[in-house]
Design an enzyme around this catalytic site. Structure first.
Site, PDB file in Angstrom:
ATOM      1  N   GLU A  56       1.355 -10.544  -6.332  1.00  0.00           N
ATOM      2  CA  GLU A  56       2.595 -10.278  -5.607  1.00  0.00           C
ATOM      3  C   GLU A  56       2.380  -9.470  -4.330  1.00  0.00           C
ATOM      4  O   GLU A  56       2.922  -9.802  -3.265  1.00  0.00           O
ATOM      5  CB  GLU A  56       3.569  -9.552  -6.537  1.00  0.00           C
ATOM      6  CG  GLU A  56       4.922  -9.279  -5.935  1.00  0.00           C
ATOM      7  CD  GLU A  56       5.901  -8.714  -6.947  1.00  0.00           C
ATOM      8  OE1 GLU A  56       7.027  -8.385  -6.536  1.00  0.00           O
ATOM      9  OE2 GLU A  56       5.549  -8.602  -8.144  1.00  0.00           O
ATOM     10  N   ARG A  89      -1.238   0.796  -3.040  1.00  0.00           N
ATOM     11  CA  ARG A  89       0.135   1.117  -3.417  1.00  0.00           C
ATOM     12  C   ARG A  89       0.199   2.614  -3.646  1.00  0.00           C
ATOM     13  O   ARG A  89      -0.484   3.155  -4.515  1.00  0.00           O
ATOM     14  CB  ARG A  89       0.550   0.370  -4.692  1.00  0.00           C
ATOM     15  CG  ARG A  89       2.026   0.560  -5.063  1.00  0.00           C
ATOM     16  CD  ARG A  89       2.357  -0.197  -6.345  1.00  0.00           C
ATOM     17  NE  ARG A  89       3.790  -0.188  -6.648  1.00  0.00           N
ATOM     18  CZ  ARG A  89       4.426   0.795  -7.280  1.00  0.00           C
ATOM     19  NH1 ARG A  89       3.750   1.858  -7.705  1.00  0.00           N
ATOM     20  NH2 ARG A  89       5.723   0.727  -7.504  1.00  0.00           N
ATOM     21  N   SER A 122      14.298  -5.655  -6.280  1.00  0.00           N
ATOM     22  CA  SER A 122      15.005  -5.097  -7.436  1.00  0.00           C
ATOM     23  C   SER A 122      14.626  -3.637  -7.616  1.00  0.00           C
ATOM     24  O   SER A 122      15.462  -2.787  -7.903  1.00  0.00           O
ATOM     25  CB  SER A 122      14.660  -5.902  -8.690  1.00  0.00           C
ATOM     26  OG  SER A 122      15.108  -7.228  -8.569  1.00  0.00           O
ATOM     27  N   SER A 169       8.397  -0.832  -3.935  1.00  0.00           N
ATOM     28  CA  SER A 169       6.980  -0.498  -3.854  1.00  0.00           C
ATOM     29  C   SER A 169       6.674  -0.008  -2.450  1.00  0.00           C
ATOM     30  O   SER A 169       7.192  -0.559  -1.463  1.00  0.00           O
ATOM     31  CB  SER A 169       6.102  -1.718  -4.174  1.00  0.00           C
ATOM     32  OG  SER A 169       6.056  -1.979  -5.552  1.00  0.00           O
TER      33      SER A 169
END
Length: 408
Positions: A176, A243, A228, A231
């Site tokens: 992703e 991240r 939703s 990140s």
């Protein structure tokens, strides 16, 4: 930990393995008007049309479709007819069924994918409508000539069996965040008008967007992906990032809380309510506590001191409207994201922060709040940058899995 993107982002079936496979199937359906089509897997020369990339998120699913505009002699007459029919259906409509939409204003022309020149089309639908999407795709023959589509997002795992059973289609699952970064860099490089920022965002009459020249080959920068959930990524180069933070309080939270508080049913309805509301009737401000500003620490009187702080009063609750509640919910979610983004940028010593994700679609309120927060709390040293294609970068990154195999 710094993550390095390899040449192929599909984890469960690498692009090389896909390209080396081939098989043949005879297909007859309503879209092809009964003609027989060779259903060939990637044949080592060029993937069969049509080309799709998918990002199946927790709230919204995004689909990008590549329509080639150049001539190619290798295609059979049947394949040409199939592609024409699929393209005609997808591009002549702006809505599909009750909830699918094509964002025609985001169409990208003269894009190079797999050494082909063409147009990228952008389609979205609620993930809750996945079964209806699969039924429509089956009825219209969208998967008639391919057996694998690159997909990302949690739904690529959740709905894998549905795609297999309904469309005889395998999902080649791509990471992703790899797909997000790959798609973002490609889009910025391909579209000169992709990036912008808000100027004088606290002045309604003077507030406007201005084009931002994003030097995509200048690193580092931060990406705040608001779907939703959220990140936060620090990008140090085209093939490495990390991240650095995130939060479960994102776009899904906003829609969920708004649905509970106001009875709205869609994101668009929630944003419309918020646009006509006043969060100061719901939130307790610094001036409500101090009678003015808390000047010693630079806290202006209009700053939110306690989100939903007035709602512990029965009298205050009786005075608020659905619009006020929606506005307060939006401000609460956005302020939380801004705070996290600001601290991440400060810790990483990075001054460029890109906000992306479908939470920002039709949502200028949040963009202005993010812009003001980044500018105010950094004393002008950090800028909030926005991108026109918002939540489609993951789907674009999946489509580019083809390009990694066929580029010059």
């Amino acid at each position: 930990m710094v993550l390095t993107m390899g040449p192929y982002t599909c984890k469960e079936c690498s692009a090389l393995q896909i390209m080396e496979q081939s098989h043949t199937t005879v297909i007859s359906n309503s879209l092809t008007n009964g003609i027989s089509i060779r259903k060939s897997h990637f044949n080592g020369i060029i993937p069969p049309m049509p080309w799709f990339g998918m990002d199946i998120g927790g709230t919204l699913s995004k689909l990008v479709f590549f329509e080639p505009k150049d001539a190619i002699s290798e295609k059979t007459e049947d394949e040409t007819q199939l592609m024409s029919n699929v393209t005609k259906y997808l591009t002549k409509n702006s809505a599909y069924g009750k909830s699918g939409h094509r964002d025609a204003h985001q169409q990208m022309d003269n894009v190079k994918i797999c050494n082909r020149i063409g147009t990228l089309h952008f389609i979205r639908f609620p993930t809750s409508e996945m079964n209806n999407f699969l039924e429509l795709a089956k009825r219209k023959g969208m998967a008639a000539s391919v057996s694998t589509v690159c997909a990302t997002g949690g739904g690529a795992f959740k709905f894998e069996e549905n795609f297999k059973n309904e469309l005889n289609l395998k999902l080649c699952k791509c990471d992703e965040l790899d797909s997000l970064i790959r798609g973002l860099l490609f889009t910025v490089a391909s579209n000169n008008n992709e990036c912008y920022f808000w100027s004088q965002c606290t002045e309604d009459e003077q507030c406007s967007t201005q084009e931002y020249t994003f030097q995509y080959n200048k690193y580092p920068f931060i990406v705040v992906n608001i779907g939703s959930g959220v990140s936060v990524l620090a990008v140090y180069g085209p093939n490495n990032y990390k991240r650095i933070s995130g939060t479960s309080i994102g776009g899904g939270t906003f829609l969920g809380l708004c649905s509970l508080l106001t009875g709205c049913n869609t994101f668009e309805e929630a944003i419309e309510l918020a646009a006509n509301g006043d969060n100061t009737k719901v939130d307790k401000l610094v001036r409500d506590i101090y009678g003015g500003s808390y000047s010693r620490f630079g806290l202006p009187g209009e700053l939110v001191a306690s989100s939903f702080g007035h709602m512990n009063s029965k009298e205050k609750r009786a005075q608020v409207s659905r619009e006020d509640l929606a506005r307060a919910t939006l401000v609460t979610i956005t302020n939380n994201i801004a705070s996290i983004a600001r601290m991440c940028a400060l810790n990483e010593r990075i001054d460029r922060v890109c906000f992306v994700g479908n939470f920002l679609r039709v949502n200028p309120i949040s963009m202005k709040l993010l812009s003001h927060a980044m500018d105010y709390w950094s004393n002008g040293s950090q800028k909030a940058i926005f991108l026109n294609h918002e939540g489609y970068f993951g789907a674009i990154g999946c489509l580019l899995s083809f390009d990694e195999r066929y580029k010059d």
